[in-house]
Scaffold this motif. Structure first.
Motif, PDB file in Angstrom:
ATOM      1  N   ARG B  50      15.576   0.132  -4.085  1.00  0.00           N
ATOM      2  CA  ARG B  50      15.681  -1.019  -2.357  1.00  0.00           C
ATOM      3  C   ARG B  50      15.303  -2.064  -2.654  1.00  0.00           C
ATOM      4  NH1 ARG B  50      17.979   0.130   2.670  1.00  0.00           N
ATOM      5  NH2 ARG B  50      17.890   2.069   2.772  1.00  0.00           N
ATOM      6  N   SER B  51      15.494  -3.424  -2.580  1.00  0.00           N
ATOM      7  CA  SER B  51      14.411  -4.433  -3.003  1.00  0.00           C
ATOM      8  C   SER B  51      13.396  -4.949  -2.218  1.00  0.00           C
ATOM      9  CB  SER B  51      15.461  -5.377  -3.337  1.00  0.00           C
ATOM     10  OG  SER B  51      16.446  -5.292  -3.789  1.00  0.00           O
ATOM     11  N   VAL B  52      12.429  -4.192  -1.946  1.00  0.00           N
ATOM     12  CA  VAL B  52      11.271  -3.787  -1.027  1.00  0.00           C
ATOM     13  C   VAL B  52      10.092  -5.817  -0.754  1.00  0.00           C
ATOM     14  CG1 VAL B  52       9.306  -2.420  -0.346  1.00  0.00           C
ATOM     15  CG2 VAL B  52      10.936  -1.340  -1.193  1.00  0.00           C
ATOM     16  N   LEU B  53      10.359  -5.832   0.638  1.00  0.00           N
ATOM     17  CA  LEU B  53       9.186  -6.823   0.520  1.00  0.00           C
ATOM     18  C   LEU B  53       8.280  -6.105   0.979  1.00  0.00           C
ATOM     19  CD1 LEU B  53       9.081 -10.010   1.823  1.00  0.00           C
ATOM     20  CD2 LEU B  53       8.835  -9.244   3.869  1.00  0.00           C
ATOM     21  N   LEU B  54       7.048  -6.769   0.327  1.00  0.00           N
ATOM     22  CA  LEU B  54       5.228  -5.541   0.729  1.00  0.00           C
ATOM     23  C   LEU B  54       4.693  -6.624   1.475  1.00  0.00           C
ATOM     24  CD1 LEU B  54       4.411  -3.538  -0.787  1.00  0.00           C
ATOM     25  CD2 LEU B  54       3.425  -4.198  -2.411  1.00  0.00           C
ATOM     26  N   LYS B  55       4.795  -6.248   2.090  1.00  0.00           N
ATOM     27  CA  LYS B  55       4.293  -7.109   3.814  1.00  0.00           C
ATOM     28  C   LYS B  55       3.041  -7.048   4.451  1.00  0.00           C
ATOM     29  CE  LYS B  55       3.742 -11.520   5.997  1.00  0.00           C
ATOM     30  NZ  LYS B  55       3.306 -11.667   6.697  1.00  0.00           N
ATOM     31  N   LEU B  56       1.632  -7.207   4.141  1.00  0.00           N
ATOM     32  CA  LEU B  56       0.720  -6.159   4.511  1.00  0.00           C
ATOM     33  C   LEU B  56      -0.785  -7.057   4.652  1.00  0.00           C
ATOM     34  CD1 LEU B  56       0.805  -2.774   2.175  1.00  0.00           C
ATOM     35  CD2 LEU B  56       1.100  -2.593   4.467  1.00  0.00           C
ATOM     36  N   SER B  57      -1.542  -6.320   5.579  1.00  0.00           N
ATOM     37  CA  SER B  57      -2.935  -7.455   6.149  1.00  0.00           C
ATOM     38  C   SER B  57      -3.707  -7.067   5.151  1.00  0.00           C
ATOM     39  CB  SER B  57      -2.806  -7.396   7.892  1.00  0.00           C
ATOM     40  OG  SER B  57      -2.750  -5.834   7.591  1.00  0.00           O
ATOM     41  N   ASP B  58      -3.482  -5.609   4.076  1.00  0.00           N
ATOM     42  CA  ASP B  58      -4.947  -5.782   3.587  1.00  0.00           C
ATOM     43  C   ASP B  58      -4.819  -5.481   2.142  1.00  0.00           C
ATOM     44  OD1 ASP B  58      -3.535  -3.568   4.354  1.00  0.00           O
ATOM     45  OD2 ASP B  58      -5.597  -2.545   3.301  1.00  0.00           O
ATOM     46  N   GLN B  59      -5.676  -5.864   1.539  1.00  0.00           N
ATOM     47  CA  GLN B  59      -5.270  -5.705  -0.107  1.00  0.00           C
ATOM     48  C   GLN B  59      -5.019  -4.277  -0.718  1.00  0.00           C
ATOM     49  OE1 GLN B  59      -6.688  -8.463  -3.207  1.00  0.00           O
ATOM     50  NE2 GLN B  59      -7.987  -8.785  -1.263  1.00  0.00           N
ATOM     51  N   LEU B  60      -6.110  -3.609   0.329  1.00  0.00           N
ATOM     52  CA  LEU B  60      -6.138  -1.775  -0.455  1.00  0.00           C
ATOM     53  C   LEU B  60      -4.854  -1.317  -0.534  1.00  0.00           C
ATOM     54  CD1 LEU B  60      -8.018   0.168  -1.197  1.00  0.00           C
ATOM     55  CD2 LEU B  60      -8.260   0.891   1.003  1.00  0.00           C
ATOM     56  N   ARG B  61      -3.993  -0.949   0.855  1.00  0.00           N
ATOM     57  CA  ARG B  61      -2.819  -0.771   0.999  1.00  0.00           C
ATOM     58  C   ARG B  61      -1.896  -1.459   0.152  1.00  0.00           C
ATOM     59  NH1 ARG B  61      -2.518   0.030   7.621  1.00  0.00           N
ATOM     60  NH2 ARG B  61      -3.558  -2.415   7.407  1.00  0.00           N
ATOM     61  N   SER B  62      -1.564  -1.999  -0.023  1.00  0.00           N
ATOM     62  CA  SER B  62      -0.943  -3.387  -1.182  1.00  0.00           C
ATOM     63  C   SER B  62      -1.341  -2.407  -2.247  1.00  0.00           C
ATOM     64  CB  SER B  62      -0.705  -4.790  -0.812  1.00  0.00           C
ATOM     65  OG  SER B  62      -1.083  -5.004   0.494  1.00  0.00           O
ATOM     66  N   GLY B  63      -2.113  -2.506  -2.896  1.00  0.00           N
ATOM     67  CA  GLY B  63      -2.398  -2.195  -4.358  1.00  0.00           C
ATOM     68  C   GLY B  63      -1.953  -0.756  -4.043  1.00  0.00           C
ATOM     69  N   LEU B  64      -3.016   0.516  -3.022  1.00  0.00           N
ATOM     70  CA  LEU B  64      -1.452   1.370  -3.432  1.00  0.00           C
ATOM     71  C   LEU B  64      -0.225   1.740  -3.286  1.00  0.00           C
ATOM     72  CD1 LEU B  64      -4.408   3.069  -1.154  1.00  0.00           C
ATOM     73  CD2 LEU B  64      -4.019   3.304  -3.701  1.00  0.00           C
ATOM     74  N   ALA B  65       0.311   0.788  -2.665  1.00  0.00           N
ATOM     75  CA  ALA B  65       2.218   0.603  -2.349  1.00  0.00           C
ATOM     76  C   ALA B  65       2.551   0.112  -3.763  1.00  0.00           C
ATOM     77  CB  ALA B  65       2.462  -0.350  -1.227  1.00  0.00           C
ATOM     78  N   MET B  66       1.855  -0.742  -4.532  1.00  0.00           N
ATOM     79  CA  MET B  66       2.099  -1.656  -5.452  1.00  0.00           C
ATOM     80  C   MET B  66       2.654   0.524  -6.638  1.00  0.00           C
ATOM     81  SD  MET B  66       0.386  -4.241  -6.294  1.00  0.00           S
ATOM     82  CE  MET B  66      -0.050  -5.969  -4.558  1.00  0.00           C
ATOM     83  N   ILE B  67       1.324   1.000  -6.571  1.00  0.00           N
ATOM     84  CA  ILE B  67       0.899   1.971  -7.220  1.00  0.00           C
ATOM     85  C   ILE B  67       2.350   2.958  -7.402  1.00  0.00           C
ATOM     86  CG2 ILE B  67       0.143   3.814  -8.052  1.00  0.00           C
ATOM     87  CD1 ILE B  67      -2.616   1.749  -7.728  1.00  0.00           C
ATOM     88  N   GLU B  68       2.229   3.288  -5.905  1.00  0.00           N
ATOM     89  CA  GLU B  68       3.817   3.777  -5.620  1.00  0.00           C
ATOM     90  C   GLU B  68       5.086   3.584  -5.696  1.00  0.00           C
ATOM     91  OE1 GLU B  68       2.587   6.108  -1.258  1.00  0.00           O
ATOM     92  OE2 GLU B  68       3.597   6.653  -2.215  1.00  0.00           O
ATOM     93  N   LEU B  69       5.035   2.144  -5.186  1.00  0.00           N
ATOM     94  CA  LEU B  69       6.748   1.702  -5.642  1.00  0.00           C
ATOM     95  C   LEU B  69       7.226   1.399  -7.388  1.00  0.00           C
ATOM     96  CD1 LEU B  69       6.268  -0.779  -2.735  1.00  0.00           C
ATOM     97  CD2 LEU B  69       7.999   1.302  -2.463  1.00  0.00           C
ATOM     98  N   ASP B  70       6.728   1.123  -8.016  1.00  0.00           N
ATOM     99  CA  ASP B  70       6.477   0.567  -8.890  1.00  0.00           C
ATOM    100  C   ASP B  70       7.460   1.577  -9.909  1.00  0.00           C
ATOM    101  OD1 ASP B  70       6.446  -0.838 -11.365  1.00  0.00           O
ATOM    102  OD2 ASP B  70       5.050   0.083 -12.463  1.00  0.00           O
ATOM    103  N   GLY B  71       8.483   1.661 -10.864  1.00  0.00           N
ATOM    104  CA  GLY B  71       8.761   2.275 -11.506  1.00  0.00           C
ATOM    105  C   GLY B  71      10.229   2.971 -10.574  1.00  0.00           C
ATOM    106  N   ILE B  72      10.050   2.894  -9.175  1.00  0.00           N
ATOM    107  CA  ILE B  72      11.359   3.583  -7.831  1.00  0.00           C
ATOM    108  C   ILE B  72      11.867   2.248  -7.324  1.00  0.00           C
ATOM    109  CG2 ILE B  72      10.902   4.946  -5.988  1.00  0.00           C
ATOM    110  CD1 ILE B  72       9.533   6.331  -8.310  1.00  0.00           C
ATOM    111  N   ALA B  73      11.512   1.473  -6.982  1.00  0.00           N
ATOM    112  CA  ALA B  73      11.726   0.758  -6.169  1.00  0.00           C
ATOM    113  C   ALA B  73      12.767  -0.509  -6.977  1.00  0.00           C
ATOM    114  CB  ALA B  73      10.921   0.009  -5.152  1.00  0.00           C
ATOM    115  N   ARG B  74      13.786  -0.867  -6.841  1.00  0.00           N
ATOM    116  CA  ARG B  74      14.333  -2.220  -7.885  1.00  0.00           C
ATOM    117  C   ARG B  74      13.662  -3.122  -7.925  1.00  0.00           C
ATOM    118  NH1 ARG B  74      18.534  -5.951  -5.154  1.00  0.00           N
ATOM    119  NH2 ARG B  74      19.023  -7.446  -6.699  1.00  0.00           N
ATOM    120  N   ARG B  75      13.018  -3.992  -6.912  1.00  0.00           N
ATOM    121  CA  ARG B  75      11.936  -4.987  -7.215  1.00  0.00           C
ATOM    122  C   ARG B  75      11.187  -4.484  -5.574  1.00  0.00           C
ATOM    123  NH1 ARG B  75      16.674  -9.405  -5.843  1.00  0.00           N
ATOM    124  NH2 ARG B  75      16.604 -10.186  -7.640  1.00  0.00           N
TER     125      ARG B  75
END
Lengths: 81, 460
Positions: B50-75
């Motif tokens: 998927r092409s995923v918009l990462l729209k979170l109110s904090d950096q901590l969850r953003s960073g954790l989501a980047m770790i999970e999504l990288d290599g899985i999402a299309r974008r």
């Protein structure tokens, strides 16, 4: 401090900064003869605006820029409060 | 021929390196078992391709989501916290977004985005995922007005400079940055922390500088980065005492000699370096000799980064630049030869190039072009000036004049203001053309800094 002495002080201060040797500042001395260039006048008008809160040359669109030191001082003295 | 092996962030994280953490002001998350945990409620599979918009109110969850999504999402499109919500619709269309990871799922119901995944803490146990593809990282430029441009990167491009530098010996670093990690400068630091086997301490916009520094000290931060404006604010706050990072890094704005010297004085045992990087051009180079500007022999091809100067502007070609602007009407990112035009104007003096300003930041003074940064660099060198901003002001005589707002160094006696003003003007007259000398100098308590950590230049 009177408006006149504020204006004269600012002229003298800028002359010192710009290394301009002023002649005696009589009312009928033409501004051209002060030795100020347009940049020096621009600095003078900006500083006087900060000090007095007015810029008489921007307020009134049709105001001609004064010809003499006396006209220049009066432009500040005649601004309605 | 076998396909080239693709690495994702997860391939730099494993249980063998213990004691790694990602923390913010509220939470300290262990990275040791992070691959068996999910911030996405275990819904990573649904986001595959998927092409995923990462729209979170904090950096901590953003960073954790980047770790999970990288290599899985299309974008994945990283949204910085100050993104104007009215630009979202255009960005979603331009990036062909078909999923959003959010912590405000109510706000996304009925927006037409087909898949909404909530990022949440605490983490949930999950089976570790395997890297499937090279995810495209989409970052927004920090331009001044209008819809920001979307620059497309790969992890390989984003981490090119980090991999080239190699791993330092000694204990794993604890990284921190004053930036938000959803911007290029901050993301670089987050990626450094992940790739180096180290930890990362995130900033918090609601925290005072004093509390932030106390947290940096408590977490043992060894490496830290920010813009020159971030650093000047820290120096002014008096909070730098007792904080002793090994490495202090500046990027994102011109690092003038005054701020480099100020940091060296505040952190005598630290190495202080400035890096040149932008969202589009990637990381160009780092300068570690303590001097502003960069050696002239950096031009040409150096470690795979090619640089040239065209009409005063620095142009860069390397595998670390973004590969394209993404979107329906996206402009070309590079010239015909593949060089990114940075818009950063440099000037050769002797054996060194100096940054004089942004091409887009020129102010017009009576018909003459002036870079405000050039004036600020002269003012900032006065020992009693900590930070300054030069700008144009309308003049009925010349059309425009230069005026400057100056913050005095902490502890300066206000009674000396007139003397300091005269000294600054004297220096400006000695070093600058007459139309660049400020007509008026005002002493101010503070200067605005944008959410991206740069001095606000609303008039530019």
């Amino acid at each position: 401090m009177s408006v006149r002495s504020k204006v004269i002080d600012a002229i003298q201060q800028i002359a010192k900064e710009q290394h301009v040797t002023l002649p005696a500042l009589s009312d009928d001395l033409s501004l051209h003869e002060t030795g100020f260039d347009s940049l020096a006048f621009a600095i003078l008008v900006a500083r006087l605006e900060d000090e007095t809160g007015v810029d008489p040359f921007t307020i009134s669109e049709d105001a001609a820029f004064p010809a003499t030191v006396g006209d220049f001082v009066r432009a500040y003295e005649n601004v309605p409060a | 021929m076998s396909p080239r092996e693709i690495f994702a962030l997860r391939d730099h994280l494993g249980a063998e390196l213990t004691g790694r953490t990602l923390s913010d002001a509220q939470t300290c998350m262990s990275l040791t078992d992070i691959l068996s945990q999910s911030v996405l409620g275990g819904r990573l599979r649904e986001l595959s391709g998927r092409s995923v918009l990462l729209k979170l109110s904090d950096q901590l969850r953003s960073g954790l989501a980047m770790i999970e999504l990288d290599g899985i999402a299309r974008r994945m499109l990283l949204c910085p916290p100050d993104l104007n919500p009215s630009h979202l619709e255009a960005l979603i269309a331009d990036a062909e977004i078909d999923a959003v990871v959010t912590d405000e799922s109510d706000r996304w119901a009925g927006t037409g985005v087909p898949l909404i995944v909530t990022a949440q803490l605490p983490l949930e146990a999950t089976a570790p995922a395997k890297t499937e593809r090279a995810t495209e990282w989409l970052m927004l430029t920090s331009g001044t007005s209008g819809v920001p441009k979307i620059a497309g990167h790969t992890l390989e491009a984003l981490t090119g400079a980090i991999v080239a530098e190699g791993t330092a010996r000694g204990p794993a670093p604890v990284w921190a940055t004053f930036y938000d990690i959803r911007r290029y400068g901050g993301l670089q630091i987050f990626l450094r922390a992940v790739l180096s086997g180290g930890s990362m301490v995130l900033s918090d916009p609601h925290e005072t500088l004093g509390d932030h520094v106390a947290r940096l000290k408590a977490r043992g931060v060894s490496h830290i980065s920010g813009t020159p404006s971030h650093w000047r604010k820290l120096l002014m706050s008096g909070s730098a005492a007792q904080f002793a990072p090994a490495y202090v890094r500046l990027s994102g704005e011109i690092a003038d000699q005054a701020v480099l010297d100020g940091l060296k004085a505040a952190f005598p045992n630290s190495s202080v370096g400035h890096a040149y990087a932008s969202t589009e051009a990637g990381v160009g180079f780092a300068v570690n000799d303590g001097l502003e500007g960069f050696p002239a022999d950096y031009l040409g091809n150096r470690n795979g980064v090619e640089m040239k100067v065209v009409e005063g502007s620095l142009r860069i070609r390397s595998t670390r630049t973004a590969h394209a602007y993404v979107g329906r009407n996206a402009a070309a990112l590079t010239d015909d030869d593949g060089f990114v035009d940075s818009g950063d104007i440099v000037e050769l003096r002797g054996e060194r190039y100096y940054f004089v300003g942004r091409r887009g930041g020129i102010i017009n003074i009576g018909g003459l072009k002036v870079h405000p940064e050039e004036i600020e660099a002269v003012i900032n060198r006065h020992p009693d000036a900590r930070m300054s901003r030069a700008k144009s002001r309308k003049s009925p005589i010349t059309g425009g004049i230069v005026v400057a707002d100056v913050i005095l160094t902490e502890g300066t006696d206000p009674a000396r203001a007139k003397e300091i003003r005269d000294q600054i003007l004297e220096r400006c007259r000695a070093q600058l053309a007459s139309h660049k000398v400020p007509a008026v100098i005002r002493f101010v308590e503070a200067l605005d800094v944008t959410p991206a950590g740069k001095l606000a230049r609303t008039d530019a």
